[in-house]
Design a protein around this motif. Sequence first.
Motif, PDB file in Angstrom:
ATOM      1  N   GLN A  39     -25.478 -46.095   3.819  1.00 28.63           N
ATOM      2  CA  GLN A  39     -24.585 -45.901   2.144  1.00 28.63           C
ATOM      3  C   GLN A  39     -23.910 -45.175   1.813  1.00 28.63           C
ATOM      4  N   ALA A  63     -19.131 -47.085   1.614  1.00 26.30           N
ATOM      5  CA  ALA A  63     -20.342 -47.974   1.252  1.00 26.30           C
ATOM      6  C   ALA A  63     -21.600 -48.510   0.302  1.00 26.30           C
ATOM      7  N   HIS A  64     -21.701 -49.307  -0.398  1.00 26.81           N
ATOM      8  CA  HIS A  64     -22.450 -49.776  -1.040  1.00 26.81           C
ATOM      9  C   HIS A  64     -23.519 -50.062  -1.207  1.00 26.81           C
ATOM     10  N   VAL A  65     -23.831 -50.681  -0.058  1.00 24.93           N
ATOM     11  CA  VAL A  65     -25.677 -50.551   0.859  1.00 24.93           C
ATOM     12  C   VAL A  65     -25.433 -49.785   3.083  1.00 24.93           C
ATOM     13  N   ALA A  66     -26.266 -50.067   3.096  1.00 23.43           N
ATOM     14  CA  ALA A  66     -26.681 -49.915   4.522  1.00 23.43           C
ATOM     15  C   ALA A  66     -25.659 -51.173   5.204  1.00 23.43           C
ATOM     16  N   SER A  67     -25.288 -50.814   6.241  1.00 22.31           N
ATOM     17  CA  SER A  67     -25.370 -52.333   6.994  1.00 22.31           C
ATOM     18  C   SER A  67     -25.606 -51.517   8.603  1.00 22.31           C
TER      19      SER A  67
END
Length: 80
Positions: A39, A63-67
């Motif tokens: 993130q 990145a808005h959230v982790a992936s």
Amino acid sequence: VIVGDTAGIAAGTYATGQVAIIKTEGVYEVVKDSSDIIQGAKLYVNAGAATTDLSAGTFLGYAHVASLTNEATVKVVLAR
């Protein structure tokens, strides 16, 4: 899409050479490479996939959230 030095999300479908409208603000889900992305990481785009590799392409956003590695997409906050 990349237009000059600006990366964004196409507002529609456009033919080659046609003037395109691209969105440069907001949060969008985009295809990513096979790496883990944390993130807040800076994301770049090249060959149609988001990556954290600075040398890979044009700056897209954060990145808005982790992936994770096994995920095909990442949510990105567009930035210029």
